[in-house]
Design an enzyme around this catalytic site. Sequence first.
Site, PDB file in Angstrom:
ATOM      1  N   CYS A 258       0.855  -1.188   0.000  1.00 49.86           N
ATOM      2  CA  CYS A 258       0.000   0.000   0.000  1.00 49.86           C
ATOM      3  C   CYS A 258       0.888   1.234   0.000  1.00 49.86           C
ATOM      4  O   CYS A 258       1.582   1.503   0.984  1.00 49.86           O
ATOM      5  CB  CYS A 258      -0.917  -0.019   1.219  1.00 49.86           C
ATOM      6  SG  CYS A 258      -1.702   1.560   1.597  1.00 49.86           S
TER       7      CYS A 258
ATOM      8  N   CYS B 222       0.353   3.740   2.833  1.00 46.76           N
ATOM      9  CA  CYS B 222       0.793   3.158   4.115  1.00 46.76           C
ATOM     10  C   CYS B 222       2.306   3.314   4.272  1.00 46.76           C
ATOM     11  O   CYS B 222       2.809   3.633   5.360  1.00 46.76           O
ATOM     12  CB  CYS B 222       0.414   1.678   4.188  1.00 46.76           C
ATOM     13  SG  CYS B 222      -1.351   1.335   4.073  1.00 46.76           S
TER      14      CYS B 222
END
Length: 298
Positions: A215, A218
């Site tokens: 991600c 993230c």
Amino acid sequence: MATISNFSSNPSSSLSTIHKTNFFFSHFSILPFVSKRKPPATKLRTNRTQFLVTKATAAPGTKKARRDERVQKVHSIEEFDEALRTAKNKLVVVEYAASDSSESSQIYPFMVELSRTCNDVEFLLVMKDESEKTRELCRREKIEQVPHFSFYKSLEKIHEEEGIGPDMLVGDVLYYGDNHSAVVQLHNREDVEKLIDDHKADHKLIVLDVGLKHCGPCVKVYPTVVKLSRQMADNVVFARMNGDENDSCMRFLKDMDVVEVPTFLFIRDGKICGRYVGSGKGELIGEILRYQGVRVTY
């Protein structure tokens, strides 16, 4: 933000030790340094990171006096495979470079500086145009463009990047090889429950960073999480869970009604008191301060 598409709209029952909230907190105007507009989920900055010493060192192929002694030069498939075996379960970061690549010359100094601050990570350099043996290695690893970064753990390639800048390199190294920070790594539901029980008595705020293995947002926000975990260690406990690590983690995310990542759950005294969804560094700091009872005025 990444969306966890396989979640149902009606989450299952909550943890017995956590009372789930059914709402998201909005951003408050009492925080002057917090932007009300969330940053683009996939736009990743490539500016020089503030987590590294940004003084440039010599480019690949030139002589360096002990500055890059932690970056191991690899000259063949045999040396490469042996380096991965020796590293065992440590994160191994491999830069594939070329002597005529200006991009390789620009990013290499930052990897050198990073290698000096992350002693639990192994760093390798492969010069694609050094010899037929290194070209053979690059063919086996399917490396076409340089600079190219590959990340390995336990002999398995877990991530790779092309055309990244210092910020993204630092984020990747911390995110995939974070064994040295104050962020508690959680690998299942039982780990979460134990962490909560451990801090019921001291009433510390727990900030649980929930993400996925691949991600971008993230990764982008994680260096901020690491930095805050060191600065706020006396009052706040920071923890992280990758929802797609195993079935137990994914069930936990479903129970907590997490449908986008990164999501930060704020937990105190065994209860979820709020959450922040997004990768905005200023917004995250503002929300943490708010749940710590800090009121910021203009």
